[in-house]
Design an enzyme around this catalytic site. Structure first.
Site, PDB file in Angstrom:
ATOM      1  N   SER A 177       0.801  -1.223   0.000  1.00 45.31           N
ATOM      2  CA  SER A 177       0.000   0.000   0.000  1.00 45.31           C
ATOM      3  C   SER A 177       0.836   1.276   0.000  1.00 45.31           C
ATOM      4  O   SER A 177       0.297   2.361  -0.210  1.00 45.31           O
ATOM      5  CB  SER A 177      -0.956   0.014   1.196  1.00 45.31           C
ATOM      6  OG  SER A 177      -0.250   0.004   2.415  1.00 45.31           O
ATOM      7  N   LYS A 220      -6.500   4.704   8.101  1.00 42.75           N
ATOM      8  CA  LYS A 220      -5.400   5.512   7.563  1.00 42.75           C
ATOM      9  C   LYS A 220      -5.790   6.987   7.497  1.00 42.75           C
ATOM     10  O   LYS A 220      -4.964   7.876   7.730  1.00 42.75           O
ATOM     11  CB  LYS A 220      -5.005   4.996   6.178  1.00 42.75           C
ATOM     12  CG  LYS A 220      -4.345   3.626   6.206  1.00 42.75           C
ATOM     13  CD  LYS A 220      -4.031   3.116   4.818  1.00 42.75           C
ATOM     14  CE  LYS A 220      -3.359   1.763   4.883  1.00 42.75           C
ATOM     15  NZ  LYS A 220      -3.061   1.200   3.543  1.00 42.75           N
TER      16      LYS A 220
END
Length: 295
Positions: A177, A220
């Protein structure tokens, strides 16, 4: 009679041999020298041909520099740093009588990710605290490849060193990611461009520069907001976010509590519930539009 015949034949044979030895044509000294000179000429011609090829290659390389080519045998140098969000699992143990219950939750954290480019041998190196896995190394290699294609600069004479550190005791994480962020860092380091520190991003990267879906986008976003970021770039493939609503139902004398899933637009939900601006990106070109913009 026979013995006389044999003697006569032997004498004839000796005379014939002597004749051939004395009168057979031998190669002259001049012919030997000529052959040696021909051998040396052939060797010099082959060496001359090799030198001409080498000179042609060097002339082409020199011409490419004079024409402004970006290909440079000297090592490129540069540095860039940006914080990127990651998700890790937090495990808690709770005692309930004689039993121990294990609960697992996901939390977000900001990692300090940097890249240093210096003259070297074309190696892509990763030094991390916490430790990262093999998938992270693969993402780093892809990031460098995409950065080379975008900038037109070859990194065969440079070493690219990614450093990842996390504040506090963050357990080891892994995954692709951070690929898009590492690509942005590498491009910035090659171009010696300063990044806008108020943004951050998440997303995978492929060889064509496309940014792909990741997990834990809400966690996140929360970590990015807590770290002072004002803009969060996420893959368009993450535009649909699944949230859960608490639903209570009465069944007889009992109350049943359920978590009902609901799909919402990620940008709208995060901006409202978390309080950080969100933009969707599809490719690394989309990311580069925001690298210097203050939000």
């Amino acid at each position: 009679m026979k013995s006389k015949l044999l003697v006569l034949l032997l004498a004839i044979s000796l005379v014939a041999n002597a004749y051939f030895v004395m009168f057979e044509e031998q190669p002259s000294f001049e012919e030997g020298q000529l052959r040696e000179m021909q051998t040396r000429i052939s060797s010099l011609e082959a060496e001359n041909k090799k030198l001409k090829m080498q000179i042609n290659q060097e002339n082409k390389l020199l011409q490419s520099f004079e024409n402004g080519s970006q290909i440079c045998p000297a090592g490129i140098e540069g540095f860039a740093i940006l914080q990127g969000p990651a998700v890790f699992q937090k495990v808690e143990l709770e005692r309930a009588g004689p039993f121990i219950q294990r609960s697992v939750s996901e939390e977000g954290a900001l990692l300090n990710i940097s890249v240093e480019i210096r003259p070297g041998k074309g190696r892509v190196l990763v030094q991390t605290t916490p430790l990262m896995g093999v998938v992270f190394q693969d993402a780093a290699n892809t990031a460098v490849s995409v950065a080379e294609n975008k900038t037109g600069r070859q990194m065969s004479s440079s070493d690219i060193i990614f450093s990842i550190t996390a504040p506090g005791e963050t357990p080891g994480v892994d995954g692709p990611s951070a690929g898009a962020l590492m690509t942005l860092l590498t491009i910035s380091a090659i171009n010696n461009a300063e990044l806008n520190k108020s943004i951050t991003l998440t997303g995978t990267i492929d060889d064509e520069g496309n940014i792909g879906q990741i997990g834990g986008v809400l966690e996140k976003a929360q970590a990015s907001k807590a770290g002072g970021k004002t803009l969060f770039l996420i893959p368009r493939e993450n535009s649909e976010l699944v949230t859960y609503q608490r639903i209570e139902r009465k069944l007889g004398g009992f109350t049943v509590i359920e978590q009902e899933p609901k799909a919402v637009d990620a940008k709208k939900y995060i901006e409202k519930e978390v309080g950080i601006n969100v933009e969707y990106v599809d490719t690394i070109d989309d990311v580069l539009k925001y690298e210097k913009i203050n939000v």
